[in-house]
Enzyme design. Structure first.
Site, PDB file in Angstrom:
ATOM      1  N   PRO A  43       0.812  -1.213   0.000  1.00  0.00           N
ATOM      2  CA  PRO A  43       0.000   0.000   0.000  1.00  0.00           C
ATOM      3  C   PRO A  43       0.849   1.267   0.000  1.00  0.00           C
ATOM      4  O   PRO A  43       1.953   1.285   0.532  1.00  0.00           O
ATOM      5  CB  PRO A  43      -0.788  -0.098   1.315  1.00  0.00           C
ATOM      6  CG  PRO A  43      -0.166  -1.181   2.115  1.00  0.00           C
ATOM      7  CD  PRO A  43       0.857  -1.878   1.303  1.00  0.00           C
ATOM      8  N   ARG A  76      -4.338  16.266  -7.072  1.00  0.00           N
ATOM      9  CA  ARG A  76      -5.364  15.241  -7.268  1.00  0.00           C
ATOM     10  C   ARG A  76      -6.738  15.804  -7.641  1.00  0.00           C
ATOM     11  O   ARG A  76      -7.403  15.258  -8.519  1.00  0.00           O
ATOM     12  CB  ARG A  76      -5.467  14.352  -6.031  1.00  0.00           C
ATOM     13  CG  ARG A  76      -4.128  13.691  -5.659  1.00  0.00           C
ATOM     14  CD  ARG A  76      -4.222  12.871  -4.387  1.00  0.00           C
ATOM     15  NE  ARG A  76      -5.015  11.686  -4.540  1.00  0.00           N
ATOM     16  CZ  ARG A  76      -6.234  11.541  -4.063  1.00  0.00           C
ATOM     17  NH1 ARG A  76      -6.800  12.506  -3.358  1.00  0.00           N
ATOM     18  NH2 ARG A  76      -6.908  10.426  -4.269  1.00  0.00           N
ATOM     19  N   TYR A  82      -7.984  14.367 -11.190  1.00  0.00           N
ATOM     20  CA  TYR A  82      -9.103  13.436 -11.349  1.00  0.00           C
ATOM     21  C   TYR A  82     -10.265  13.673 -10.394  1.00  0.00           C
ATOM     22  O   TYR A  82     -10.963  12.733 -10.008  1.00  0.00           O
ATOM     23  CB  TYR A  82      -8.680  11.962 -11.348  1.00  0.00           C
ATOM     24  CG  TYR A  82      -7.566  11.540 -10.426  1.00  0.00           C
ATOM     25  CD1 TYR A  82      -6.381  11.052 -10.970  1.00  0.00           C
ATOM     26  CD2 TYR A  82      -7.679  11.595  -9.056  1.00  0.00           C
ATOM     27  CE1 TYR A  82      -5.352  10.636 -10.153  1.00  0.00           C
ATOM     28  CE2 TYR A  82      -6.657  11.181  -8.230  1.00  0.00           C
ATOM     29  CZ  TYR A  82      -5.482  10.698  -8.794  1.00  0.00           C
ATOM     30  OH  TYR A  82      -4.459  10.277  -7.984  1.00  0.00           O
ATOM     31  N   CYS A 101      -2.208  30.292 -12.935  1.00  0.00           N
ATOM     32  CA  CYS A 101      -2.965  30.852 -14.056  1.00  0.00           C
ATOM     33  C   CYS A 101      -3.465  29.696 -14.898  1.00  0.00           C
ATOM     34  O   CYS A 101      -2.887  29.364 -15.946  1.00  0.00           O
ATOM     35  CB  CYS A 101      -2.076  31.775 -14.877  1.00  0.00           C
ATOM     36  SG  CYS A 101      -1.623  33.211 -13.938  1.00  0.00           S
ATOM     37  N   GLU A 102      -4.517  29.058 -14.408  1.00  0.00           N
ATOM     38  CA  GLU A 102      -4.976  27.798 -14.995  1.00  0.00           C
ATOM     39  C   GLU A 102      -6.376  27.582 -14.451  1.00  0.00           C
ATOM     40  O   GLU A 102      -6.553  27.439 -13.240  1.00  0.00           O
ATOM     41  CB  GLU A 102      -4.029  26.689 -14.492  1.00  0.00           C
ATOM     42  CG  GLU A 102      -4.255  25.341 -15.059  1.00  0.00           C
ATOM     43  CD  GLU A 102      -3.700  25.233 -16.471  1.00  0.00           C
ATOM     44  OE1 GLU A 102      -2.728  25.923 -16.804  1.00  0.00           O
ATOM     45  OE2 GLU A 102      -4.277  24.470 -17.241  1.00  0.00           O
TER      46      GLU A 102
HETATM   47  C1  LIG Z   1       2.554  -1.343  -8.482  1.00  0.00           C
HETATM   48  C2  LIG Z   1       1.889  -0.525  -7.447  1.00  0.00           C
HETATM   49  N1  LIG Z   1       1.837  -0.977  -6.191  1.00  0.00           N
HETATM   50  C3  LIG Z   1       1.253  -0.244  -5.210  1.00  0.00           C
HETATM   51  C4  LIG Z   1       0.687   0.983  -5.465  1.00  0.00           C
HETATM   52  C5  LIG Z   1       0.070   1.739  -4.324  1.00  0.00           C
HETATM   53  O1  LIG Z   1      -1.260   2.012  -4.529  1.00  0.00           O
HETATM   54  P1  LIG Z   1      -2.109   2.700  -3.377  1.00  0.00           P
HETATM   55  O2  LIG Z   1      -1.447   3.990  -3.068  1.00  0.00           O
HETATM   56  O3  LIG Z   1      -3.456   2.890  -3.946  1.00  0.00           O
HETATM   57  O4  LIG Z   1      -2.088   1.782  -2.210  1.00  0.00           O
HETATM   58  C6  LIG Z   1       0.704   1.480  -6.771  1.00  0.00           C
HETATM   59  C7  LIG Z   1       0.095   2.787  -7.079  1.00  0.00           C
HETATM   60  O5  LIG Z   1       0.074   3.292  -8.156  1.00  0.00           O
HETATM   61  C8  LIG Z   1       1.328   0.721  -7.782  1.00  0.00           C
HETATM   62  O6  LIG Z   1       1.385   1.160  -9.042  1.00  0.00           O
END
Ligand SMILES: Cc1ncc(COP(=O)(O)O)c(C=O)c1O
Length: 418
Positions: free
Chosen positions: A268, A308, A312, A337-338
């Site tokens: 994560p 972010r 998105y 400026c966007e």
């Molecule tokens: C290969 C891989 N592992 C882990 C992550 C971590 O994802 P998250 O931050 O959602 O836990 C990412 C995020 O892009 C990723 O590309």
């Protein structure tokens, strides 16, 4: 309405936010060590039956202060480029604690293999390249199990619309390339998105294990990251214990039908850092577009620190630290400026504006953007409009603030130009 100033984030009191501005100026990132440690400990408790490695997806926030903290807690690293490998080593990680999973073919494969950095091939081309420089080595392959899930389509990294990993139907080609170079595929990896739906994530676990079943030398499976945390009060947070219990039963069932006791890895990013960060900012202007229009608060942070929302449509809590004000519906925008430099797009519709009810802001007010620990300092449009990179500060358990990165000198914005 309550006229007292509410604490702007789980860890930043109004007094602390004021101290941040006095000492470091705004905008400034603040990370909370207590929250970082709590998240790491919760993830370390993942109930793996046959051994467990927790990798930190350092792309979420590669600050050395955070890397060192996680290293002390026993986490390993998911690096997404050769540069992140180097950065992790500089922060004190042993090469064997780092696995490279990169969209970009590595330019350092021979060196990684020599040092013992683990390699996760994300395409047949990458697998072949690794085999050429490190024949006979152990390797991991990243597979796209055929399904993905993310908080938006842009954070979905599985299924037919995703370029990440090797498509699950190409397992025979994987084996052919591996045999050509006598590579031993001992680990299998999938990461199907960020901000995932836990039920789909669980289905992907099964699909990934079905691929493991066809690769007899695999000893460990890495199920990636993607665990969603709610930054806004109404957003759900994954129940890690529930997901963990599911994975545990899947691994036990795999052992029962296949005989292999698979080691487990997860990696994560968001889960470990998202809620442990905030940006302290200042309201720099207030404008409106008439009676039928909008009230805008311009703040000195936006896409340059928290990209972010404009990228998105992600939602971040925003607090105006002001006492005794009437409430107003306010659109928060950044200083670039966007027209896309918007901190409050409408939930679910990134093209529309999403005013927030807050104390009516005035120029000079402190404003705190929370949920800014993941993919903010790391993934910003830094230096756009030549704004210098913002400083980063760690809030220590006793309440002291420790500078992790000073504000960029303005001249360093253009220092590398020839
Ligand atoms: C290969 C891989 N592992 C882990 C992550 C971590 O994802 P998250 O931050 O959602 O836990 C990412 C995020 O892009 C990723 O590309």
């Amino acid at each position: 309405m309550d006229h007292s100033i509410a604490a702007p984030s789980p860890f930043l009191t109004p007094e602390l936010a004021a101290e941040v501005r006095d000492r470091f100026g705004t905008p400034c990132y603040v990370y909370d060590r207590v929250a970082l440690e709590a998240a790491a400990k919760a993830a370390l408790a993942f109930p793996a039956p046959f051994g467990f490695t927790l990798r930190y997806a350092m792309k979420a926030n590669p600050s050395r202060g955070i890397l060192r903290l996680f290293r002390e807690l026993g986490l390993h690293i998911d690096a997404s480029s050769d540069f992140e490998v180097e950065r992790a080593i500089q922060a004190g990680f042993a090469p064997g604690e780092i696995q490279l999973t990169s969209q970009m073919p590595s330019r350092g494969l021979a060196e990684h293999a020599r040092r013992g950095v683990l390699f996760n091939a994300c395409s047949l081309h990458q697998l072949d390249s690794f085999g050429r420089v490190a024949p006979g080595h152990e390797v991991s392959v990243r597979m796209n199990p055929g399904l993905g899930t993310g908080s938006t389509k842009r954070t979905n990294t599985g299924g037919p619309a995703s370029s990440f990993g090797i498509w699950h139907e190409y397992l025979d080609e994987v084996k052919t390339v591996a045999e050509r170079h006598r590579l031993r595929i001992t680990r299998l990896h999938s990461h199907v998105g960020s901000g995932t739906d836990p039920e789909i994530w669980k289905r992907c676990t099964r699909m990934t294990l079905e691929l493991v079943a066809k690769l007899p030398e695999v000893r460990a499976v890495n199920l990636g990251g993607g665990f969603k945390v709610g930054r806004m009060p109404e957003e759900p947070t994954v129940d890690l214990a529930d997901v963990g219990a599911h994975v545990r039963s899947e691994l036990l069932a795999f052992e029962a039908r296949d005989g292999r006791r698979l080691g487990l890895e997860i990696e994560p990013g968001t889960y470990l850092v998202a809620r442990a960060g905030a940006v302290v900012a200042t309201c720099i202007d207030v404008v409106d577009t008439g009676r039928d229009g909008y009230l805008f608060a311009k703040v000195d942070t936006g896409m340059t620190e928290v990209t972010r929302p404009s990228l998105y449509g992600a939602q971040h809590p925003i607090d105006v630290l002001a006492k005794d004000r009437e409430a107003a519906a306010v659109v928060f925008v950044g200083p670039c400026c966007e027209s896309g430099d918007i901190l409050t797009p409408a939930p679910g519709d990134p093209e529309a504006l999403g005013p927030r009810w807050v104390p009516r802001p005035r120029i000079g007010d402190l404003v705190v953007v929370s949920g800014a620990g993941a993919y903010c300092a790391a993934m910003s449009t830094v230096n756009y409009n030549s704004y210098p990179r913002a400083p980063e500060v760690m809030l220590e358990p006793g309440g002291s603030l420790r500078l992790l990165r000073r504000r960029q000198e303005p001249t360093n914005v253009w220092a590398d130009e020839t």
